[in-house]
Scaffold this motif. Structure first.
Motif, mmCIF file in Angstrom:
data_model
loop_
_atom_site.group_PDB
_atom_site.id
_atom_site.type_symbol
_atom_site.label_atom_id
_atom_site.label_comp_id
_atom_site.label_asym_id
_atom_site.label_seq_id
_atom_site.Cartn_x
_atom_site.Cartn_y
_atom_site.Cartn_z
ATOM 1 N N MET A 226 0.344 -18.750 29.235
ATOM 2 C CA MET A 226 0.112 -18.633 30.679
ATOM 3 C C MET A 226 1.430 -18.281 31.376
ATOM 4 O O MET A 226 2.453 -18.928 31.130
ATOM 5 N N GLY A 227 1.386 -17.257 32.224
ATOM 6 C CA GLY A 227 2.594 -16.830 32.926
ATOM 7 C C GLY A 227 2.693 -17.470 34.302
ATOM 8 O O GLY A 227 1.701 -17.621 35.001
ATOM 9 N N LYS A 228 3.922 -17.866 34.698
ATOM 10 C CA LYS A 228 4.128 -18.471 36.013
ATOM 11 C C LYS A 228 4.003 -17.407 37.100
ATOM 12 O O LYS A 228 4.493 -16.286 36.943
ATOM 13 N N VAL B 280 -4.037 -23.436 39.588
ATOM 14 C CA VAL B 280 -4.480 -22.258 38.826
ATOM 15 C C VAL B 280 -3.794 -20.995 39.347
ATOM 16 O O VAL B 280 -3.357 -20.147 38.556
ATOM 17 N N MET B 281 -3.674 -20.869 40.661
ATOM 18 C CA MET B 281 -3.023 -19.680 41.247
ATOM 19 C C MET B 281 -1.640 -19.445 40.662
ATOM 20 O O MET B 281 -1.211 -18.316 40.470
ATOM 21 N N LYS B 282 -0.928 -20.566 40.380
ATOM 22 C CA LYS B 282 0.473 -20.458 39.965
ATOM 23 C C LYS B 282 0.676 -20.228 38.465
ATOM 24 O O LYS B 282 1.808 -20.140 38.007
ATOM 25 N N LYS B 283 -0.440 -20.145 37.717
ATOM 26 C CA LYS B 283 -0.331 -19.868 36.273
ATOM 27 C C LYS B 283 -1.409 -18.860 35.878
ATOM 28 O O LYS B 283 -2.587 -19.195 35.846
ATOM 29 N N ALA B 284 -1.008 -17.650 35.599
ATOM 30 C CA ALA B 284 -1.977 -16.594 35.271
ATOM 31 C C ALA B 284 -2.089 -16.407 33.761
ATOM 32 O O ALA B 284 -1.114 -16.621 33.029
ATOM 33 N N PRO B 285 -3.270 -16.013 33.276
ATOM 34 C CA PRO B 285 -3.405 -15.688 31.847
ATOM 35 C C PRO B 285 -2.414 -14.581 31.460
ATOM 36 O O PRO B 285 -2.199 -13.645 32.239
ATOM 37 N N ASP B 286 -1.825 -14.722 30.287
ATOM 38 C CA ASP B 286 -0.816 -13.749 29.842
ATOM 39 C C ASP B 286 -1.438 -12.397 29.521
ATOM 40 O O ASP B 286 -2.541 -12.318 28.976
ATOM 41 N N ARG B 287 -0.677 -11.352 29.841
ATOM 42 C CA ARG B 287 -1.066 -10.005 29.408
ATOM 43 C C ARG B 287 -0.561 -9.805 27.979
ATOM 44 O O ARG B 287 0.622 -10.024 27.693
ATOM 45 N N LYS B 288 -1.461 -9.407 27.091
ATOM 46 C CA LYS B 288 -1.091 -9.170 25.691
ATOM 47 C C LYS B 288 -1.766 -7.893 25.211
ATOM 48 O O LYS B 288 -2.828 -7.522 25.722
ATOM 49 N N GLU C 271 3.804 -2.900 41.364
ATOM 50 C CA GLU C 271 3.660 -4.188 40.679
ATOM 51 C C GLU C 271 2.230 -4.718 40.794
ATOM 52 O O GLU C 271 1.672 -5.270 39.861
ATOM 53 N N GLY C 272 1.651 -4.578 41.978
ATOM 54 C CA GLY C 272 0.242 -4.925 42.176
ATOM 55 C C GLY C 272 -0.056 -6.417 42.108
ATOM 56 O O GLY C 272 0.837 -7.267 42.241
ATOM 57 N N VAL C 273 -1.318 -6.707 41.871
ATOM 58 C CA VAL C 273 -1.807 -8.085 41.888
ATOM 59 C C VAL C 273 -1.394 -8.814 40.607
ATOM 60 O O VAL C 273 -1.744 -8.392 39.501
ATOM 61 N N ALA C 274 -0.672 -9.921 40.777
ATOM 62 C CA ALA C 274 -0.200 -10.699 39.626
ATOM 63 C C ALA C 274 -1.275 -11.658 39.113
ATOM 64 O O ALA C 274 -1.258 -12.048 37.948
ATOM 65 N N HIS C 275 -2.201 -12.061 40.008
ATOM 66 C CA HIS C 275 -3.255 -12.991 39.605
ATOM 67 C C HIS C 275 -4.442 -12.856 40.550
ATOM 68 O O HIS C 275 -4.285 -12.926 41.771
ATOM 69 N N PHE C 276 -5.606 -12.649 39.971
ATOM 70 C CA PHE C 276 -6.857 -12.613 40.718
ATOM 71 C C PHE C 276 -7.642 -13.876 40.365
ATOM 72 O O PHE C 276 -8.006 -14.087 39.215
ATOM 73 N N VAL C 277 -7.850 -14.726 41.370
ATOM 74 C CA VAL C 277 -8.579 -15.993 41.181
ATOM 75 C C VAL C 277 -9.862 -15.900 41.990
ATOM 76 O O VAL C 277 -9.842 -15.425 43.130
ATOM 77 N N TYR C 278 -10.976 -16.328 41.420
ATOM 78 C CA TYR C 278 -12.236 -16.185 42.163
ATOM 79 C C TYR C 278 -13.154 -17.380 41.917
ATOM 80 O O TYR C 278 -13.076 -18.062 40.894
ATOM 81 N N ILE D 282 -5.945 -6.810 34.481
ATOM 82 C CA ILE D 282 -5.819 -7.633 35.691
ATOM 83 C C ILE D 282 -5.921 -9.109 35.288
ATOM 84 O O ILE D 282 -6.984 -9.544 34.827
ATOM 85 N N PRO D 283 -4.859 -9.906 35.420
ATOM 86 C CA PRO D 283 -4.955 -11.330 35.088
ATOM 87 C C PRO D 283 -5.962 -12.026 36.021
ATOM 88 O O PRO D 283 -5.774 -12.036 37.245
ATOM 89 N N SER D 284 -7.031 -12.536 35.442
ATOM 90 C CA SER D 284 -8.144 -13.062 36.233
ATOM 91 C C SER D 284 -8.539 -14.459 35.783
ATOM 92 O O SER D 284 -8.659 -14.711 34.584
#
Length: 354
Positions: A1-3, A247-255, A133-140, A188-190
């Protein structure tokens, strides 16, 4: 998880005048006063607009809060907001809520929960255009309704949820599927959050606790479905927003996968208390707190105002969250006691409607 750092960032919150949206914005400002928040809401009259106006008035005190009155189903408006503000974090809470209303007004659900949700996803996708850079985290927001009539409890995010029992549930499950596809295609980290029966001060009047209070105060009968054999995992609003901000402050990692394509940076979590309460016990506690807040007289006859009726179409008999994934990844478990939460609601209600 990325900060994900929220300091000095633009954050878009849809459904900003809603129950969860407005409380989340206040919570963000308490923790990250240097954030700039753009809120959008269509201020529809699904329930008393005065409540939405009350919540917005509280938000207007924050200098870096910008409110846009509009509909997320308006693609051009969403594109303009993303182009102008370039949000780093997007929290999509705008949706047509309610199981029963989806039976009588399905159009509202398709417009907001499918078309609106798609517009937000598309805007997130294009936020990376031209190397931005765009959206670092999309939470829904998803919903516990996606579990339908699953027999296994508690409900786990590992469970198969292919049997929705309402259109509302079907749209929320569709959102999770669309978010997964966009996470895979566009990296998109979601993170989707399945909320369990949220309650508290200035909440939604279509929810049982609020509707019951209105009816009892007006000396009307309250209808308790499934003859009282319903259990709900009631989650206090402050617990929900604490979960969302973590949750907003920790996004799933891009791999990157073995095929050279993105492994979808995608997660879904339950946010619930994890202790389902029997509806009759819930009504008992609510009634005691309404008397304590002097909304109802001491000698109020509850038995005469209760009517046990059959189950309604689209409803489920139990909601019960398995929150082990949330606890593991975010070291958090909602814990507000039901009586404390209902006391906060009763005191707010007495003050708001005095």
């Amino acid at each position: 998880m990325g900060k994900v750092n929220l300091d000095n960032k633009n954050i878009l919150v849809t459904g900003a005048a809603g129950f969860i949206g407005s409380n989340l914005i206040k919570r963000i400002y308490r923790e990250v006063p240097l954030a700039s928040i753009i809120g959008i809401d269509n201020m529809n009259d699904y329930y008393d607009v005065r409540l939405k106006e009350f919540r917005l008035k509280e938000l207007s005190e924050y200098k870096t809060f910008t409110f846009v009155k509009g509909n997320i189903a308006d693609k051009k408006l969403i594109e303009e907001i993303f182009e102008k503000y370039r949000p780093s974090v997007v929290v999509n809470l705008a949706a047509q809520a309610g199981v029963r209303y989806s039976i009588t007004n399905p159009d509202a659900y398709i417009e907001s929960n499918l078309i609106g949700f798609y517009n937000i996803l598309e805007a997130c996708r294009h936020s990376y255009d031209a190397g931005r850079e765009g959206v670092a985290h999309f939470v829904y927001a998803s919903s516990s309704s996606v579990y339908g009539s699953n027999k296994k409890v508690p409900y786990s995010t590992e469970d198969k949820v292919d049997n929705p029992v309402s259109l509302y549930a079907a749209t929320k499950k569709s959102d999770e599927l669309m978010a997964h596809a966009y996470a895979k295609l566009y990296n998109i980290p979601s993170t989707g959050l399945r909320f369990f029966t949220v309650y508290g001060p200035a909440g939604r009047p279509d929810m049982a606790y609020f509707g019951f209070t209105n009816k009892l105060k007006n000396n009307e009968k309250i209808r308790i479905f499934n003859y009282g054999n319903c259990k709900r995992d009631f989650t206090y609003i402050d617990d929900i927003v604490e979960g969302v901000i973590r949750v907003m402050k920790k996004a799933p990692d891009r791999k990157t996968g073995k095929d050279g394509l993105p492994v979808p940076p995608y997660r879904v979590y339950n946010i619930g208390k994890g202790t389902p309460e029997n509806l009759l016990d819930f009504v008992q506690i609510l009634s005691e707190e309404l008397i304590r807040a002097q909304i109802l007289p001491k000698d109020y006859d509850f038995e005469a105002h209760k009517e046990l009726v059959p189950m309604q179409p689209g409803d489920v008999s139990i909601t019960y969250a398995d929150t082990s994934a949330l606890e593991k990844d975010f070291e958090y478990k909602p814990g507000t006691d039901l009586r404390k939460g209902l006391r906060e609601f009763a005191e707010w209600y007495a003050d708001f409607y005095k």
